[in-house]
Design an enzyme around this catalytic site. Structure first.
Site, PDB file in Angstrom:
ATOM      1  N   GLY A 186       0.802  -1.274  -0.123  1.00 58.77           N
ATOM      2  CA  GLY A 186       0.044  -0.023  -0.178  1.00 58.77           C
ATOM      3  C   GLY A 186       1.018   1.265   0.074  1.00 58.77           C
ATOM      4  O   GLY A 186       2.007   1.333  -0.502  1.00 58.77           O
ATOM      5  N   ALA A 189       2.528   6.489   3.451  1.00 66.03           N
ATOM      6  CA  ALA A 189       1.727   6.946   4.560  1.00 66.03           C
ATOM      7  C   ALA A 189       1.530   6.019   6.684  1.00 66.03           C
ATOM      8  O   ALA A 189       1.436   5.350   7.193  1.00 66.03           O
ATOM      9  CB  ALA A 189       0.901   7.713   5.013  1.00 66.03           C
ATOM     10  N   GLY A 191       2.512   2.357   5.930  1.00 66.60           N
ATOM     11  CA  GLY A 191       3.003   1.632   5.579  1.00 66.60           C
ATOM     12  C   GLY A 191       3.870   2.300   6.927  1.00 66.60           C
ATOM     13  O   GLY A 191       4.284   1.188   7.895  1.00 66.60           O
ATOM     14  N   GLU A 208       5.707  -3.180   0.953  1.00 64.77           N
ATOM     15  CA  GLU A 208       5.584  -2.754  -0.553  1.00 64.77           C
ATOM     16  C   GLU A 208       5.066  -2.087  -0.698  1.00 64.77           C
ATOM     17  O   GLU A 208       3.909  -2.059  -0.654  1.00 64.77           O
ATOM     18  CB  GLU A 208       4.620  -4.244  -1.100  1.00 64.77           C
ATOM     19  CG  GLU A 208       5.328  -5.383  -0.951  1.00 64.77           C
ATOM     20  CD  GLU A 208       7.410  -5.537  -1.599  1.00 64.77           C
ATOM     21  OE1 GLU A 208       6.710  -5.147  -2.732  1.00 64.77           O
ATOM     22  OE2 GLU A 208       7.995  -6.440  -1.935  1.00 64.77           O
ATOM     23  N   CYS A 242       1.928   0.153  -8.820  1.00 63.72           N
ATOM     24  CA  CYS A 242       2.367   0.842  -7.664  1.00 63.72           C
ATOM     25  C   CYS A 242       4.277   1.007  -9.036  1.00 63.72           C
ATOM     26  O   CYS A 242       4.751   1.880  -8.817  1.00 63.72           O
ATOM     27  CB  CYS A 242       3.048  -0.215  -6.744  1.00 63.72           C
ATOM     28  SG  CYS A 242       3.006  -2.043  -7.387  1.00 63.72           S
TER      29      CYS A 242
END
Lengths: 466, 477
Positions: A186, A189, A191, A208, A242
């Site tokens: 995700g 922030a 993370g 990730e 991503c």
């Protein structure tokens, strides 16, 4: 509620049934069946979530998942076997090896952009490594999450691999509980919050994350082919990837040609009106739609720019001469908007990249292999593909992950297995050969001290021989 | 803070980190030759100053010269030789197996330095546990902030004095100080933090690291169980146990913390332990030059409190001297699982022996507790060893000996669960301080093959794609 589910998974793990190779193989085969039998339902769910075309889903998610399952099934005996290591003179008659072991209960937090790949690829590794896993798919890809929750218990062990639903609040609740590893995909922030929450229980994490993946186009390369590849990578899944090329760096002299090639490729891929193409996706929700649209405020696109909030539709859009300090260049775009920033040459591009956070991916389009290698050596990133985009993700023998703000840890193929295992150092000695040990015991008079030292010296000299 | 030159302002912590980052950006730490030169410099530092090192260790821990040489000097030199001779190989790109779609591409993993890393060392092996990670960090091409423990003050001072003399001052700096200074240091951004110490402090290290998304390595501790079961040569076992337990006065993260065995084995073991202790340290261990001391008053008091609170019986040792921070090699029996001695990692020369009736009971006992850094089994029966290994987990495992498993650089050294994350020694350390970057270099040809993935889509294209991306398709070629 979450507490009970996790507790049950813990107990199921402690019962030992996830350890046997036959069991792990059986679960992997079952997962394979699920993907094969339910492909249509999975594609439909993604069409409802994000208007993903029925071809994109196998291409982007299902083929990868199937290949990973096949690999795990084929290699699991090899991966789980003890791995002997190099011994020295002191340990020459011992059994010395590294034994991979399960960690316990892994929490997998998935993302909404590739809801199947980003939950199942870690799950495959978790199963192969003998763990239990609590799977928490993203609530934003609602249809896919509901389908996953319906399907997984039908194919896999219900207690060992439960699916937990919910949003931010439920995820926070989950993170209060103790896991043996947390695997999160995700934003950076969130993370940080995941890592901080996991710190309470000293739980290791794999993050990730994302960031802005730069794409450099050298003026002396095949610009037409470069732009075809970039266009595919940027606009697939409507830019919500991503590792999508976030922005382009190129010299001003080729900017117009780049724009023209992208325009032509877009026409070829999606037709004159991408809104009517079955192959063009949508933005996941209103919030992200508004976010992406506001990034473009004040700029006039040279390609695209059209939008329709009722459908969360944003046309494939390109902007030129974007200033490095614009909002568009401050946050990860995660949408079908492609800014072009001009640089004076490759060195300027290298400095530009190095002034910013380490990206998840770096793309270099350059015909000169030596120069491409130089650019690799003078920058860093999670991964890099030269003369294409995203492809390093597709080879499972390459570790996939970020560095710095783009993440920690990596996975895919054997790397997932390794990440979700504990590598236990094992040394099996016998109580014989005590004379070898005598040198290390007190009392240390001068004679035995020298002998002890010599013994270790011998070890060292042996090791330094190639 | 690094020592200022005469007349110069003291560099602040953030200035120091910024300086190291600027050096790292210059790329000077990347070439193999630079790394090798620094490692060779480190080797000279150890060899040239052996006496000062053993002297400092003696002042900090009353560490016997032989222990210092074995566990602080030799192990460091060993690791240096190992790293220097393998560095070139470790730095090579690793080519990986390919699919049909990538058959013509260059696909490899590149090991890259992370940047500026922070190494926080503990006080019990103040040189080894600081320098071994430093070796890996240098080998991997990083710049390093080195933070020795202030509790082992003499070694801290020596490290601060010697490092700038032997290593590049632009790349490697020693930062001294206590808890406050460490807390401030952790507010800076690093590219990895390597921490050896306690679980409590580890939590705040990870919390500080999470602000910057900094990866961490945690080398923690816990209670390392030692199970003795089945057929056993009591004398040989006793010797190895005594060596491992009382080395450094029990202040080792991998020392056997407590023993589990049957009553019969215990009754045979206690006299054997007594005999070996006398063989090693003489009738008055206090007089033996081979017995260490407790590192500080605080820890001495902590250990004496445990001895006071225990419900068990001291059958060997028990003598102590506050002034000298001395505690005799001690064995305690007849205690239960909820005893004071079982509530925390002992980290001292006190060995509790608890009894179990069966192997299963022993394994369940171990599994009721957190995963330890090391787990030991003494038995002549390989089935016993196998059963324990397969039914437990721990950082490392050793049968019929203890501690020695961490001296082999080809084995990873690290914990699991509450005993830590990550590992190091040898190549494992090099990997821990590196980033593995996936690289794929493609060509311009085969655009038609690439075309299979472009819209407009068709089921025909999909069929071809399945085939070319399968990991097995290369076997057809």
């Amino acid at each position: 509620m979450e507490r009970q589910v996790v507790q049950r998974a813990k107990e199921a793990f402690l019962s030992g049934r996830a350890r046997g190779l036959e069991f792990r193989l059986q679960q992997l085969h079952a997962l394979q069946s699920m993907i094969t039998e339910k492909e249509t339902e999975i594609c439909t769910a993604l069409k409802q979530d994000i208007n993903r075309s029925q071809y994109d889903t196998p291409l982007l998610e299902l083929i990868g998942i199937e290949n990973e399952i096949k690999l795990a099934i084929e290699k699991i005996a090899e991966w789980t076997a003890p791995r002997p290591v190099e011994k020295n003179l002191l340990t020459i008659s011992d059994e010395v090896y590294v034994q991979p072991e399960p960690l316990g209960v892994v929490l997998i937090i998935g993302a909404w952009n590739y809801p199947w790949a980003l939950t199942l690829l870690p799950l495959i590794g978790a199963i192969a490594a003998g763990n239990a896993a609590v799977v928490k798919p993203s609530e934003l890809s609602e249809c896919s999450s509901l389908l996953l929750r319906a399907l997984l218990p039908r194919y896999l062990d219900k207690d060992l691999y439960p699916v937990v639903m919910g949003g931010a609040a439920e995820t926070q609740e989950l993170l209060r509980l103790r896991f043996d590893h947390v695997f999160y995909t995700g934003s950076s922030a969130v993370g940080k919050l995941v890592m901080e929450a996991a710190a309470r229980h000293l739980t290791p994490v794999t993050l990730e994350l994302g960031g802005k993946s730069p794409c450099y186009i050298d003026k002396d390369c095949d610009i037409r082919v470069a732009c075809r590849r970039i266009t595919w990578g940027k606009f697939v899944n409507c830019g919500q990837t991503c590792i999508a090329p976030d922005y382009i760096l190129c010299e001003p002299c080729i900017q117009s040609r780049v724009i023209e090639c992208i325009r032509r490729t877009l026409l070829e891929f999606y037709g004159a009106d991408p809104k009517c193409s079955a192959d063009y996706s949508r933005i996941i929700n209103q919030r992200h739609f508004t976010r992406i649209m506001s990034l473009m405020e004040g700029y006039t696109p040279v390609v695209g720019g059209q939008s329709d909030p009722s459908q969360c539709y944003i046309a494939p859009t390109v902007l030129k001469d974007v200033p490095p300090h614009s909002r568009l260049m401050q946050e990860e775009i995660f949408g079908p908007v492609l800014p072009i920033v001009t640089v004076s040459d490759m060195d300027d591009a290298i400095n530009f990249i190095n002034e910013r956070e380490k990206p998840l991916a770096l793309y270099i389009f350059c015909s000169n292999k030596k120069e491409a290698k130089r650019m690799i050596e003078e920058t860093t990133s999670g991964g890099v593909t030269v003369n294409d985009v995203m492809m390093h993700y597709s080879l499972s023998s390459l570790p996939f992950g970020g560095v710095g703000q783009s993440g920690m840890g990596s996975y895919h193929g054997k790397h997932t297995f390794e990440r979700l295992s504990h590598h236990r150092a094992c040394m099996l000695r016998s109580l014989n050969m005590e004379s070898v040990n005598l040198a290390r015991y007190p009392p240390q008079d001068r004679v035995s001290w020298k002998t002890g030292r010599l013994c270790l010296l011998r070890t060292r000299m042996r090791q330094s021989c190639p | 803070m690094s020592a200022p030159a005469a007349g110069e302002k003291m560099e602040s912590q953030s200035q120091m980190v910024a300086r190291l980052r600027a050096t790292f950006r210059s790329g000077v730490t990347v070439p193999e030759e630079f790394r090798r030169t620094q490692l060779t410099g480190l080797m000279s530092m150890i060899k040239d100053n052996e006496d000062q090192i053993t002297d400092a260790l003696h002042r900090d821990l009353a560490k016997p010269k032989f222990e210092a040489v074995l566990s602080e000097i030799e192990i460091v030199l060993n690791e240096l030789y190992h790293s220097i001779s393998n560095l070139a190989r470790w730095m090579q790109p690793e080519y990986v197996s390919k699919s049909l779609a990538t058959k013509l591409d260059d696909c490899f993993i590149r090991r890259e330095p992370l940047g500026v890393v922070l190494i926080i060392g503990p006080w019990n092996y103040p040189l080894q546990l600081l320098i071994l990670p430093l070796i890996s960090a240098i080998a991997a091409g990083n710049c390093v902030v080195i933070k020795p423990s202030e509790v082992s003050g003499a070694t801290e001072g020596l490290v601060a004095e010697l490092i700038p003399k032997y290593l590049s001052q632009d790349c490697y700096t020693v930062a001294c100080g206590g808890a406050e200074e460490t807390k401030a240091l952790l507010e800076n951004r690093f590219d990895r933090i390597f921490y050896t110490g306690s679980q409590a402090v580890a939590r705040s290290v990870v919390q500080a690291a999470s602000v910057h998304l900094t990866p961490v390595t945690l080398e923690l501790g816990g209670k390392c169980p030692c199970l003795i079961y089945g057929r056993i040569n009591i004398t040989a076992a006793a010797r190895r146990l005594v060596w491992a337990k009382y080395f450094n006065a029990g202040q080792s993260c991998v020392a056997p913390d407590y023993l589990l065995c049957t009553k019969a084995i215990r009754d045979a073991l206690v006299p054997a332990l007594r005999e070996v202790l006398e063989e090693f340290y003489g009738k008055e261990p206090k007089e033996s030059p081979d017995v260490s001391r407790i590192v500080s008053d605080r820890h001495w008091t902590r250990l004496m409190e445990l001895l006071k609170k225990t419900a068990g019986t001291v059958v060997v040792g028990g003598e102590a001297n506050r002034e000298d921070k001395y505690i005799a090699p001690t064995v305690v029996v007849d205690l239960q699982e909820d005893d004071a001695l079982m509530g925390q990692e002992i980290f001292g020369p006190i060995l509790p022996i608890l009894t179990v009736e069966t192997l299963e009971e022993g394994i369940d006992f171990i599994n009721r507790k957190e995963k330890p850094l090391a787990l030991y089994v003494f038995s002549d029966e390989s089935s016993v060893v196998k059963t324990v290994m397969e039914n437990t987990s721990s950082g490392g495992f050793c049968s019929n000996d203890a501690i020695i498993h961490m001296t082999l650089p080809s084995l990873p050294f690290g914990g699991v669960g509450m005993s830590g994350w990550g590992s190091y020694h040898g190549r494992w350390g090099f990997e821990e301080f590196s980033h593995r970057r996936a690289c794929m270099l493609r060509g311009w040809a085969l655009e038609r093959l690439n075309g299979l993935r472009y819209p407009p889509y068709s089921s025909e294209k999909l069929k071809w794609l399945r085939w070319t991306t399968s990991p097995h398709s290369c076997s057809i070629m």
